[in-house]
Write a protein that holds these residues in place. Structure first.
Motif, short mmCIF file in Angstrom:
data_model
loop_
_atom_site.label_atom_id
_atom_site.label_comp_id
_atom_site.label_asym_id
_atom_site.label_seq_id
_atom_site.Cartn_x
_atom_site.Cartn_y
_atom_site.Cartn_z
N MET A 1 -21.17 -6.84 0.23
CA MET A 1 -21.93 -7.80 -0.58
C MET A 1 -20.98 -8.76 -1.31
N ALA A 2 -19.89 -8.22 -1.81
CA ALA A 2 -18.89 -9.09 -2.47
C ALA A 2 -18.33 -10.10 -1.47
N ALA A 3 -18.09 -9.64 -0.25
CA ALA A 3 -17.58 -10.55 0.78
C ALA A 3 -18.60 -11.65 1.08
N ASP A 4 -19.88 -11.28 1.12
CA ASP A 4 -20.94 -12.29 1.35
C ASP A 4 -20.81 -13.42 0.34
N ILE A 5 -20.60 -13.03 -0.89
CA ILE A 5 -20.60 -14.00 -1.99
C ILE A 5 -19.29 -14.78 -2.04
N LEU A 6 -18.16 -14.04 -1.96
CA LEU A 6 -16.85 -14.67 -2.17
C LEU A 6 -16.46 -15.57 -1.00
N ALA A 7 -16.93 -15.26 0.21
CA ALA A 7 -16.58 -16.07 1.38
C ALA A 7 -17.03 -17.51 1.21
N TYR A 8 -18.08 -17.71 0.40
CA TYR A 8 -18.63 -19.07 0.25
C TYR A 8 -18.19 -19.72 -1.05
N GLY A 9 -17.39 -19.03 -1.83
CA GLY A 9 -17.01 -19.60 -3.12
C GLY A 9 -18.21 -19.83 -4.02
N ALA A 10 -19.20 -18.92 -3.92
CA ALA A 10 -20.42 -19.13 -4.71
C ALA A 10 -20.14 -19.05 -6.21
N ASP A 11 -20.76 -19.96 -6.96
CA ASP A 11 -20.66 -19.93 -8.42
C ASP A 11 -21.74 -19.03 -9.00
N GLU A 12 -22.92 -19.07 -8.37
CA GLU A 12 -24.06 -18.33 -8.92
C GLU A 12 -24.73 -17.49 -7.85
N VAL A 13 -25.26 -16.35 -8.29
CA VAL A 13 -25.94 -15.42 -7.40
C VAL A 13 -27.29 -15.05 -8.01
N PRO A 14 -28.36 -15.72 -7.59
CA PRO A 14 -29.67 -15.43 -8.18
C PRO A 14 -30.29 -14.16 -7.60
#
Ligand code: AMP
Ligand code: TRP
Length: 331
Positions: free
Chosen positions: A134-147
């Motif tokens: 899940m962290a990889a899902d988020i960090l791969a895109y450089g996401a600022d926010e996770v709703p």
């Protein structure tokens, strides 16, 4: 521009909890104000017992429902996790960043591992490492926010820790994201068991409203919701969790405030009727649009193909940078 990433697991039919806790905000707010990616995280569905044919069906259904709920592929990127290799590529580097102890502390791991043991199934190793993916899902895109709904707060916290740790050890690579939660309805409870979250796979299903339930099913489930032995409608999660849950659902549907709504209804019966009406009307357009979209599978295939293409292009440079930073030779 703000980058947003979120996802939903195709482990069962999507519920009112998914819709009010997450998807509705993606549709109404997030896709309009940010560069947003929404993902059917099918690899996560392999962390517990699964049936391959059912998983395929549920993955398509979840993606169709995201579009039916109003995600617009012209505005945001909708895709399926397993169709973009960067997620698993990055997950391994993050496994080399996370510790065994911090993963064993995850509440969802403890609960699900216990449930798997109880039902006689083994605990898949991927259930433990799931938050790293899940962290990889988020960090791969450089996401600022996770709703997300409340239940994911701990996983997003871990994601932040891993991003900070990786950046400190190997040089700045990842944006440190933050979770955002809805004002009301961050945790919708099961209608039959208001102390447990409304999840996709509660044994009986009697307390779960599914997005594709027809109006009669929705009404029946809401009218049978467990309340308590009192009679006056008050908003108190401790004393009357069932009533509080109904008030939150109503507030989320109508845009009102649960505390104020408590003053409007004289009896539990009147409250339940209002909730049933509100949920039926909320879900009606989603169900109708789902039926239209399901009749044209080629359209969904095309949306997902384009979505995966764009997602892969976005993720690759950052994941390549992480490979280089950690000391691997460039390909
Ligand atoms: P999942 O079904 O676990 O993949 O969850 C997808 C999204 O829906 C996540 O952001 C969850 O936090 C949210 N969600 C799931 N169940 C609920 C619930 N009962 N109440 C509020 N949000 C929920
Ligand atoms: N773990 C999330 C859930 O159970 C689903 C998920 C996977 C997710 N990857 C994600 C949510 C990335 C937000 C961002 O609901």
């Amino acid at each position: 521009m703000t980058r947003i990433f979120s996802g939903v697991k195709p482990t069962g039919h999507l519920t009112l909890g998914n819709y009010l806790g997450a998807i509705r905000r993606w549709v109404e707010v997030d896709q309009h104000r940010a560069d947003a990616l929404f993902c059917v995280v099918d690899l996560h569905a392999l962390t517990v017992e699964h049936d391959p044919a059912r998983l395929r069906r549920l993955s398509r259904q979840a993606a169709t429902l995201l579009l039916a709920a109003g995600l617009d592929p012209e505005r945001c990127t909708v895709f399926v996790q397993s169709q973009v290799d960067e997620h698993t590529r990055l997950a391994y580097l993050l496994e080399c960043t996370a510790s065994d102890g911090e993963l064993r502390r995850m509440i969802q791991y403890k609960e699900k591992a216990e449930a798997a043991r109880r039902s006689g199934d083994g605990v898949r190793l991927s259930l433990l490492t799931y938050p790293v993916l899940m962290a990889a899902d988020i960090l791969a895109y450089g996401a600022d926010e996770v709703p997300v709904g409340d239940d994911q707060a701990q996983h997003v916290e871990l994601t932040r820790d891993l991003a900070v740790r990786f950046n400190q050890r190997y040089g700045h690579t990842f944006t440190v994201p933050k979770a955002t939660h809805p004002r009301v309805a961050a945790r919708i409870m099961d209608l039959q068991d208001p102390l447990s979250k409304m999840g996709k796979s509660h044994e009986s299903g009697a307390g779960i409203v599914y997005l594709l339930d027809d109006p009669d099913q929705v009404r029946r489930k809401v009218m049978r919701a467990v309340t308590d032995s009192g009679t006056s409608v008050v908003y108190d999660r401790e004393v009357s969790p069932g009533v509080a849950n109904l008030l939150e659902i109503l507030a989320a549907c109508s845009g009102g405030d649960p505390e104020e709504l408590a003053g409007v209804y004289e009896s539990y019966g009147a409250l339940k009727r209002a909730v049933a009406d509100a949920v039926v009307e909320l879900l009606r357009p989603v169900r109708e649009r789902h039926a239209e979209l399901a009749a044209d599978p080629g359209y969904l295939d095309e949306v997902l193909r384009k979505g995966a293409g764009r997602a892969g292009e976005l993720a690759r440079p950052r994941v390549d940078a992480a490979y280089a930073a950690i000391g691997l030779l460039p390909g």
